[in-house]
Design a protein around this motif. Sequence first.
Motif, PDB file in Angstrom:
ATOM      1  N   ALA A   1      11.370  11.024   9.020  1.00  0.00           N
ATOM      2  CA  ALA A   1      11.007   9.602   8.993  1.00  0.00           C
ATOM      3  C   ALA A   1      10.814   9.050  10.408  1.00  0.00           C
ATOM      4  CB  ALA A   1      12.105   8.808   8.291  1.00  0.00           C
ATOM      5  N   SER A   2       9.770   8.242  10.597  1.00  0.00           N
ATOM      6  CA  SER A   2       9.590   7.596  11.900  1.00  0.00           C
ATOM      7  C   SER A   2      10.615   6.479  12.090  1.00  0.00           C
ATOM      8  CB  SER A   2       8.173   7.028  12.029  1.00  0.00           C
ATOM      9  OG  SER A   2       7.959   6.035  11.042  1.00  0.00           O
ATOM     10  N   GLU A   3      10.996   5.829  10.963  1.00  0.00           N
ATOM     11  CA  GLU A   3      11.995   4.758  11.009  1.00  0.00           C
ATOM     12  C   GLU A   3      12.914   4.903   9.802  1.00  0.00           C
ATOM     13  OE1 GLU A   3      10.475   0.726  12.597  1.00  0.00           O
ATOM     14  OE2 GLU A   3       8.799   1.587  11.507  1.00  0.00           O
ATOM     15  N   THR A   4      14.192   4.578   9.999  1.00  0.00           N
ATOM     16  CA  THR A   4      15.168   4.849   8.927  1.00  0.00           C
ATOM     17  C   THR A   4      15.080   3.847   7.777  1.00  0.00           C
ATOM     18  OG1 THR A   4      16.771   3.599  10.198  1.00  0.00           O
ATOM     19  CG2 THR A   4      16.877   5.995  10.387  1.00  0.00           C
ATOM     20  N   THR A   5      14.362   2.766   7.976  1.00  0.00           N
ATOM     21  CA  THR A   5      14.317   1.727   6.937  1.00  0.00           C
ATOM     22  C   THR A   5      13.261   2.001   5.858  1.00  0.00           C
ATOM     23  OG1 THR A   5      12.892   0.580   8.470  1.00  0.00           O
ATOM     24  CG2 THR A   5      15.137  -0.256   8.261  1.00  0.00           C
ATOM     25  N   ILE A   6      12.426   3.021   6.055  1.00  0.00           N
ATOM     26  CA  ILE A   6      11.230   3.133   5.214  1.00  0.00           C
ATOM     27  C   ILE A   6      11.492   3.796   3.857  1.00  0.00           C
ATOM     28  CG2 ILE A   6       8.888   4.099   5.083  1.00  0.00           C
ATOM     29  CD1 ILE A   6       8.762   3.945   8.139  1.00  0.00           C
ATOM     30  N   TYR A   7      12.301   4.872   3.800  1.00  0.00           N
ATOM     31  CA  TYR A   7      12.238   5.767   2.641  1.00  0.00           C
ATOM     32  C   TYR A   7      13.376   5.666   1.633  1.00  0.00           C
ATOM     33  CZ  TYR A   7       8.337   7.720   5.168  1.00  0.00           C
ATOM     34  OH  TYR A   7       7.140   7.854   5.803  1.00  0.00           O
TER      35      TYR A   7
ATOM     36  N   VAL B   1       0.846  -1.211   0.000  1.00  0.00           N
ATOM     37  CA  VAL B   1       0.000   0.000   0.000  1.00  0.00           C
ATOM     38  C   VAL B   1       0.876   1.254   0.000  1.00  0.00           C
ATOM     39  CG1 VAL B   1      -1.731   1.301   1.292  1.00  0.00           C
ATOM     40  CG2 VAL B   1      -1.922  -1.198   1.121  1.00  0.00           C
ATOM     41  N   HIS B   2       1.868   1.280   0.888  1.00  0.00           N
ATOM     42  CA  HIS B   2       2.746   2.451   0.937  1.00  0.00           C
ATOM     43  C   HIS B   2       3.487   2.628  -0.382  1.00  0.00           C
ATOM     44  CE1 HIS B   2       6.618   4.458   2.528  1.00  0.00           C
ATOM     45  NE2 HIS B   2       5.761   5.369   2.198  1.00  0.00           N
ATOM     46  N   THR B   3       3.992   1.545  -0.922  1.00  0.00           N
ATOM     47  CA  THR B   3       4.729   1.617  -2.188  1.00  0.00           C
ATOM     48  C   THR B   3       3.858   2.238  -3.278  1.00  0.00           C
ATOM     49  OG1 THR B   3       5.952  -0.349  -1.569  1.00  0.00           O
ATOM     50  CG2 THR B   3       5.983   0.226  -3.905  1.00  0.00           C
TER      51      THR B   3
HETATM   52  C1  LIG Z   1       5.769   2.489   7.242  1.00  0.00           C
HETATM   53  C2  LIG Z   1       4.471   2.048   6.574  1.00  0.00           C
HETATM   54  C3  LIG Z   1       3.798   3.286   5.966  1.00  0.00           C
HETATM   55  C4  LIG Z   1       4.787   1.029   5.479  1.00  0.00           C
HETATM   56  O1  LIG Z   1       3.604   0.699   4.815  1.00  0.00           O
HETATM   57  P1  LIG Z   1       3.413  -0.698   4.035  1.00  0.00           P
HETATM   58  O2  LIG Z   1       2.175  -0.551   3.237  1.00  0.00           O
HETATM   59  O3  LIG Z   1       3.532  -1.831   4.970  1.00  0.00           O
HETATM   60  O4  LIG Z   1       4.679  -0.699   3.082  1.00  0.00           O
HETATM   61  P2  LIG Z   1       4.845  -1.651   1.799  1.00  0.00           P
HETATM   62  O5  LIG Z   1       3.981  -2.876   1.948  1.00  0.00           O
HETATM   63  O6  LIG Z   1       4.654  -0.843   0.576  1.00  0.00           O
HETATM   64  O7  LIG Z   1       6.353  -2.051   1.993  1.00  0.00           O
HETATM   65  C5  LIG Z   1       7.388  -1.602   1.180  1.00  0.00           C
HETATM   66  C6  LIG Z   1       8.672  -2.238   1.642  1.00  0.00           C
HETATM   67  O8  LIG Z   1       9.145  -1.542   2.791  1.00  0.00           O
HETATM   68  C7  LIG Z   1       9.359  -2.479   3.858  1.00  0.00           C
HETATM   69  N1  LIG Z   1       8.937  -1.786   5.082  1.00  0.00           N
HETATM   70  C8  LIG Z   1       7.875  -1.006   5.189  1.00  0.00           C
HETATM   71  N2  LIG Z   1       7.793  -0.514   6.441  1.00  0.00           N
HETATM   72  C9  LIG Z   1       8.836  -1.003   7.108  1.00  0.00           C
HETATM   73  C10 LIG Z   1       9.285  -0.859   8.441  1.00  0.00           C
HETATM   74  N3  LIG Z   1       8.597  -0.089   9.313  1.00  0.00           N
HETATM   75  N4  LIG Z   1      10.393  -1.501   8.801  1.00  0.00           N
HETATM   76  C11 LIG Z   1      11.069  -2.272   7.919  1.00  0.00           C
HETATM   77  N5  LIG Z   1      10.680  -2.443   6.631  1.00  0.00           N
HETATM   78  C12 LIG Z   1       9.573  -1.813   6.239  1.00  0.00           C
HETATM   79  C13 LIG Z   1       8.483  -3.658   3.537  1.00  0.00           C
HETATM   80  O9  LIG Z   1       8.905  -4.829   4.148  1.00  0.00           O
HETATM   81  C14 LIG Z   1       8.573  -3.709   2.033  1.00  0.00           C
HETATM   82  O10 LIG Z   1       9.801  -4.305   1.667  1.00  0.00           O
HETATM   83  P3  LIG Z   1       9.852  -5.407   0.491  1.00  0.00           P
HETATM   84  O11 LIG Z   1       9.318  -4.675  -0.727  1.00  0.00           O
HETATM   85  O12 LIG Z   1      11.314  -5.709   0.401  1.00  0.00           O
HETATM   86  O13 LIG Z   1       8.999  -6.522   0.924  1.00  0.00           O
HETATM   87  C15 LIG Z   1       3.512   1.377   7.597  1.00  0.00           C
HETATM   88  O14 LIG Z   1       4.189   0.302   8.168  1.00  0.00           O
HETATM   89  C16 LIG Z   1       3.014   2.288   8.688  1.00  0.00           C
HETATM   90  O15 LIG Z   1       1.994   2.924   8.538  1.00  0.00           O
HETATM   91  N6  LIG Z   1       3.735   2.356   9.831  1.00  0.00           N
HETATM   92  C17 LIG Z   1       3.308   3.100  10.988  1.00  0.00           C
HETATM   93  C18 LIG Z   1       3.270   4.598  10.720  1.00  0.00           C
HETATM   94  C19 LIG Z   1       4.594   5.125  10.277  1.00  0.00           C
HETATM   95  O16 LIG Z   1       5.654   4.825  10.831  1.00  0.00           O
HETATM   96  N7  LIG Z   1       4.546   5.966   9.252  1.00  0.00           N
HETATM   97  C20 LIG Z   1       5.703   6.647   8.707  1.00  0.00           C
HETATM   98  C21 LIG Z   1       5.712   8.016   9.279  1.00  0.00           C
HETATM   99  S1  LIG Z   1       7.137   8.916   8.731  1.00  0.00           S
END
Ligand SMILES: CC(C)(COP(=O)(O)OP(=O)(O)OC[C@H]1O[C@@H](n2cnc3c(N)ncnc32)[C@H](O)[C@@H]1OP(=O)(O)O)[C@@H](O)C(=O)NCCC(=O)NCCS
Length: 406
Positions: free
Chosen positions: A118-124, A94-96
């Motif tokens: 970023a809330s976590e460094t692995t996301i962006y 969904v995020h992607t």
């Molecule tokens: C972060 C967040 C938006 C990711 O959404 P998502 O729909 O699960 O992301 P996707 O399914 O598109 O994942 C994309 C990739 O990122 C990775 N990923 C996403 N969030 C991650 C996290 N928090 N930690 C580690 N890896 C993460 C997934 O494993 C996936 O990797 P892959 O393609 O190698 O399998 C969601 O977990 C969330 O809402 N988290 C809580 C709120 C938050 O932290 N928001 C960000 C605020 S800056």
Amino acid sequence: MTDFDVRPVADDERRETLAVLLQSLHGKPLTDEEWAEIDSAWKTEGSFAAFDGDTPIGLAHSFGTELVVPGGGTIEVAAVDGIGVRADWTRRGVHTAMQHAQLAYFAERGKILSCLHASETTIYGRFGYGVGTRIRTLRIERPAARLREGVPVAEGHVRFLSPEEAVKQGPELYRRVGLHRPGMLARPGNWWPTMFNRDAGPQGRYRLAVHNGHDGPDGYVLYETVERATLEDPEKGALLRVRDFHAATPEVENALWRFLLSVDLVSAIHVRTRPVDDALPLLLNDSRHAGTLAVEDDLWVRLIDVEAALAARTYGAAAPVVIEVTDDQLPGNTGRYEVGPGGVRRSDETAGLRLGVDVLGMLYLGEWRPADLARSGRIEVLDADSLARADVLFPTAVHPWCGTPF
Ligand SMILES: CC(C)(COP(=O)(O)OP(=O)(O)OC[C@H]1O[C@@H](n2cnc3c(N)ncnc32)[C@H](O)[C@@H]1OP(=O)(O)O)[C@@H](O)C(=O)NCCC(=O)NCCS
């Protein structure tokens, strides 16, 4: 084939999509009163949501503003201030999907750059964002900490504003301080209700202390105090926690530090959002009274139009280098660029350095030395002399600093 849709947020979907974002961050939905306060500020421009049928399951929200780049110019940017996916829909792309829609939109609209915290460094990183600025968290042992003799302090006085005055005057105070470092952001009208007024206004816990110099207000600090004395430890002083601290000159900044150090019954001061090169330890008679608790990533930068972004900043005095940039999401950016004090242009010459667009985001505001990024394998060095020149071209004299949460 996906089982959800991603599309721009419609006006009447703002509140329910915001509720999804707040839930993903473990917050509560807004009450009617809270929503009324931010209703007009929460816009839809550049914002995308994901839906399961009619039900929102994710949000990528943004607003437009301006960013200071090395050399002092400003560029229009998108500030991504809210990304969240409902917990029962995570790790299904969904995020992607929202990222791809949002980045394509920014590119179509001619945005040069987008940025976020970023809330976590692995996301962006996978979406082309890199750590463009960092922040330093300081903890000051208050009773012992004193400014050294000879520290230059601006003349003037520090006065509190009432919460009503704080809400009214905050935007003008920030404007008067000025955007004086690379990485600083203009704070548009919609920023204040969500990020400042809740803390500084009548319902907030924070106080706004303003420094007034010869020409009027020229700096301020927004802080709260938390009482920590207990029956067992009645002498334990309060913690003073700073949320927003801006000054037009180093002398005004020193005057505000002097004020903070003077607040009675406080045993420690905690400041999270300072520049990496904050001068405080040098101001004190014992530098160990200001400890660094952490240096962390702050503003993440994503170049949307690489050529325009590179051309908008200035460079140190060295012969140009040719860099080869790769960008999988916005492939129009992929290519070679000659970068130097005389300007930036697409190039057919052999590249000296090869890097991803996320690493270029790390270099862009001047935070990192290319040599450090090469040592960590983030930059591929094809020519050692190009790396030496890049070390002069890209870093800035002061560390870039954002100083604006969003
Ligand atoms: C972060 C967040 C938006 C990711 O959404 P998502 O729909 O699960 O992301 P996707 O399914 O598109 O994942 C994309 C990739 O990122 C990775 N990923 C996403 N969030 C991650 C996290 N928090 N930690 C580690 N890896 C993460 C997934 O494993 C996936 O990797 P892959 O393609 O190698 O399998 C969601 O977990 C969330 O809402 N988290 C809580 C709120 C938050 O932290 N928001 C960000 C605020 S800056």
